[in-house]
Write an enzyme that holds these catalytic residues in place. Structure first.
Site, PDB file in Angstrom:
ATOM      1  CG  ASP A  68      90.449  66.452 124.147  1.00 30.64           C
ATOM      2  OD1 ASP A  68      91.535  65.832 124.114  1.00 30.64           O
ATOM      3  OD2 ASP A  68      89.441  66.083 123.531  1.00 30.64           O
ATOM      4  N   GLY A  93      91.687  51.565 130.297  1.00 30.30           N
ATOM      5  CA  GLY A  93      91.022  50.862 131.393  1.00 30.30           C
ATOM      6  C   GLY A  93      91.549  49.444 131.437  1.00 30.30           C
ATOM      7  CB  ALA A 133     103.114  44.859 130.169  1.00 34.90           C
ATOM      8  CE1 TYR A 163      96.287  51.684 127.188  1.00 31.53           C
ATOM      9  CE2 TYR A 163      97.385  49.585 127.564  1.00 31.53           C
ATOM     10  CZ  TYR A 163      97.124  50.879 127.954  1.00 31.53           C
ATOM     11  OH  TYR A 163      97.688  51.372 129.104  1.00 31.53           O
ATOM     12  CB  ALA A 207      92.435  41.836 137.612  1.00 28.24           C
ATOM     13  CD  GLN A 234      92.097  34.674 133.180  1.00 24.51           C
ATOM     14  OE1 GLN A 234      91.928  33.646 133.783  1.00 24.51           O
ATOM     15  NE2 GLN A 234      91.243  35.688 133.267  1.00 24.51           N
ATOM     16  NE  ARG A 236      97.231  39.957 132.346  1.00 28.06           N
ATOM     17  CZ  ARG A 236      96.826  38.896 131.639  1.00 28.06           C
ATOM     18  NH1 ARG A 236      97.354  37.706 131.891  1.00 28.06           N
ATOM     19  NH2 ARG A 236      95.926  39.010 130.693  1.00 28.06           N
TER      20      ARG A 236
HETATM   21  P1  NAD Z   1      93.514  56.633 134.335  1.00 31.21           P
HETATM   22  O1  NAD Z   1      92.425  56.312 133.365  1.00 31.21           O
HETATM   23  O2  NAD Z   1      93.174  56.640 135.783  1.00 31.21           O
HETATM   24  O3  NAD Z   1      94.185  58.032 133.962  1.00 31.21           O
HETATM   25  C1  NAD Z   1      94.314  58.495 132.647  1.00 31.21           C
HETATM   26  C2  NAD Z   1      93.755  59.901 132.599  1.00 31.21           C
HETATM   27  O4  NAD Z   1      93.965  60.429 131.288  1.00 31.21           O
HETATM   28  C3  NAD Z   1      92.244  59.947 132.857  1.00 31.21           C
HETATM   29  O5  NAD Z   1      91.962  60.734 133.992  1.00 31.21           O
HETATM   30  C4  NAD Z   1      91.682  60.554 131.593  1.00 31.21           C
HETATM   31  O6  NAD Z   1      90.591  61.441 131.810  1.00 31.21           O
HETATM   32  C5  NAD Z   1      92.879  61.298 131.024  1.00 31.21           C
HETATM   33  N1  NAD Z   1      92.740  61.534 129.599  1.00 31.21           N
HETATM   34  C6  NAD Z   1      92.290  60.665 128.642  1.00 31.21           C
HETATM   35  N2  NAD Z   1      92.256  61.262 127.451  1.00 31.21           N
HETATM   36  C7  NAD Z   1      92.669  62.549 127.648  1.00 31.21           C
HETATM   37  C8  NAD Z   1      92.822  63.668 126.780  1.00 31.21           C
HETATM   38  N3  NAD Z   1      92.512  63.589 125.489  1.00 31.21           N
HETATM   39  N4  NAD Z   1      93.267  64.827 127.300  1.00 31.21           N
HETATM   40  C9  NAD Z   1      93.551  64.932 128.633  1.00 31.21           C
HETATM   41  N5  NAD Z   1      93.404  63.905 129.493  1.00 31.21           N
HETATM   42  C10 NAD Z   1      92.981  62.726 128.999  1.00 31.21           C
HETATM   43  O7  NAD Z   1      94.684  55.595 134.034  1.00 31.21           O
HETATM   44  P2  NAD Z   1      96.024  55.292 134.838  1.00 31.21           P
HETATM   45  O8  NAD Z   1      95.915  53.905 135.321  1.00 31.21           O
HETATM   46  O9  NAD Z   1      96.329  56.386 135.786  1.00 31.21           O
HETATM   47  O10 NAD Z   1      97.078  55.300 133.637  1.00 31.21           O
HETATM   48  C11 NAD Z   1      97.993  56.378 133.393  1.00 31.21           C
HETATM   49  C12 NAD Z   1      98.892  56.033 132.242  1.00 31.21           C
HETATM   50  O11 NAD Z   1      99.585  54.812 132.500  1.00 31.21           O
HETATM   51  C13 NAD Z   1      98.157  55.803 130.910  1.00 31.21           C
HETATM   52  O12 NAD Z   1      98.941  56.260 129.858  1.00 31.21           O
HETATM   53  C14 NAD Z   1      98.046  54.300 130.840  1.00 31.21           C
HETATM   54  O13 NAD Z   1      97.909  53.834 129.509  1.00 31.21           O
HETATM   55  C15 NAD Z   1      99.371  53.886 131.450  1.00 31.21           C
HETATM   56  N6  NAD Z   1      99.337  52.507 131.982  1.00 31.21           N
HETATM   57  C16 NAD Z   1      98.612  52.211 133.078  1.00 31.21           C
HETATM   58  C17 NAD Z   1      98.598  50.913 133.568  1.00 31.21           C
HETATM   59  C18 NAD Z   1      97.825  50.534 134.803  1.00 31.21           C
HETATM   60  O14 NAD Z   1      97.897  49.381 135.197  1.00 31.21           O
HETATM   61  N7  NAD Z   1      97.081  51.421 135.430  1.00 31.21           N
HETATM   62  C19 NAD Z   1      99.312  49.913 132.908  1.00 31.21           C
HETATM   63  C20 NAD Z   1     100.030  50.250 131.766  1.00 31.21           C
HETATM   64  C21 NAD Z   1     100.057  51.563 131.313  1.00 31.21           C
END
Ligand code: NAD
Length: 348
Positions: A68, A93, A133, A163, A207, A234, A236
């Site tokens: 963590d 999410g 974004a 977020y 989505a 909406q 995107r």
């Molecule tokens: P994801 O949820 O698949 O991956 C994020 C991972 O972070 C998860 O596996 C989760 O277990 C881990 N995590 C959460 N809290 C934690 C902690 N305290 N210690 C260690 N691990 C931890 O999401 P993703 O889509 O792969 O997103 C990755 C990054 O990109 C994130 O920062 C997210 O905010 C950013 N992001 C994603 C999107 C998108 O469309 N997927 C858009 C904008 C930003």
């Protein structure tokens, strides 16, 4: 013999430099881990708080740690010996998650706060932060035909509650660690990343995956209807995972993008209604539509203005949505069939 890795920006790191990737049990960081592994980097440390069997992808030969990172000691351990740190860990999410769990989203601030300090103390050369974004001013996104968002539109700030504010303040940490302490930081604002190996059920899915799953379900159960969140107008843009990974690598190694947030997204805008129609076409079905006006739907319209990334990198995400959605649909269809057959799938 020293191996060096070249990209468009020249020589930048040895093949055995320590790379640290957080959030690697999830979607984007899992793909990033595979990307560097496939390019021959030998010292990759992948970290996620999920137990190892629950990671979406496990890349052989990569050091994988379940920790963590909102705990300071773990953040310190995570970046030991690091040359490059990619922070993609966040509690996140799709709209269904970030509108409901704002406290969890805000608490991701702990991850970046500890990790960037630890990276600086460990003498890391570069630090990447995955912004969103959702950091943009929501007042500019009240119409489905709102103009595309350019980097300066984050201020004056009115980010997405929870977020988006966490992302904005973490961006600021990155900028100040560069300005005050000389840690080279890079910040990408992702716009809706999608593709195979992403979350596709359970409440955190976005989505594109949710629409694919619903269409597959409707076909499979014979229900032949689909529920759409909001009125479906909406709008995107959605960025395919391969473009996102290529973009992260380029952004991290571009001197013109130090401590400078940049959009990483597609500029192909589509409404949710049209996205459903696209997936129906891929699936070869036509479904009855119902609408849930009370479901989470986020801002009315959001697109990525790619002028800046084009200018600095001579590149932008180019995978057509239809191509990416075909690959995503195919992958989710297989996952769905495996799950139904009682086999283990990505999120089990
Ligand atoms: P994801 O949820 O698949 O991956 C994020 C991972 O972070 C998860 O596996 C989760 O277990 C881990 N995590 C959460 N809290 C934690 C902690 N305290 N210690 C260690 N691990 C931890 O999401 P993703 O889509 O792969 O997103 C990755 C990054 O990109 C994130 O920062 C997210 O905010 C950013 N992001 C994603 C999107 C998108 O469309 N997927 C858009 C904008 C930003």
């Amino acid at each position: 013999m020293e191996y060096v890795y070249f990209n468009a920006y020249g020589r930048y790191k040895g093949m055995d430099d320590q790379i640290v990737i957080t959030g690697a049990g999830g979607f984007i960081a899992g793909a990033l881990t595979r990307h560097f592994h496939n390019r021959g980097f030998t010292r990759i440390r992948a970290i996620d708080r999920k137990p190892l069997p629950e990671w979406y992808q496990r890349v052989e030969g990569v050091e994988c740690l379940s920790m963590d990172l909102s705990e300071k000691e773990n953040a310190t351990r995570a970046v030991e010996g690091a040359v490059e740190v990619y922070n993609l860990a966040a509690d996140m999410g799709g709209m269904g998650f970030i509108e409901r769990f704002r406290v969890e989203c805000l608490r991701s601030i702990l991850i970046n706060t500890h990790l960037i300090e630890a990276a600086w103390r460990a003498g890391a050369r570069r630090y990447f932060f995955s912004s969103s974004a959702c950091a943009y001013n929501t007042d500019l996104q009240k119409d489905p035909r709102s103009r595309a968002l350019k980097e300066s539109d984050a201020y004056p700030a009115m980010a997405e509650r929870g977020y988006g504010w966490e992302k904005l303040i973490s961006e600021m940490f990155c900028q100040e660690y560069w300005a005050e302490r000389g840690l080279e930081t890079h910040i990408a604002r992702f716009h809706n990343i999608y593709g195979p190996h992403g979350t596709w059920f359970g409440g955190r899915e976005k989505a594109p995956a949710a629409v694919c799953r619903k269409v597959i379900e409707a076909k499979d159960t014979g229900g032949m209807s689909i529920e759409i969140w909001g009125d479906g107008t909406q709008a995107r843009s959605f960025c395919f995972i391969d473009d996102c990974i290529a973009g992260i690598d380029k952004i991290m190694h571009c001197d013109a993008l130090i401590a400078t947030p940049v959009n990483l997204g597609s500029c192909e805008l589509i409404s949710i209604n049209d996205l459903v129609a696209m997936v129906e076409e891929i699936a070869g079905v036509k479904l009855r539509r119902t609408y849930d006006p009370d479901a989470p739907k986020g801002v009315a319209g959001r697109n990525s203005d790619n002028r800046f990334i084009r200018e600095v990198l001579g590149w932008e995400p180019m995978t057509p949505l239809r191509t990416g959605m075909e690959r995503t649909y195919e992958w989710i269809e297989q996952q769905y069939a495996d799950r139904k057959a009682g086999k283990r799938v990505v999120q089990d």
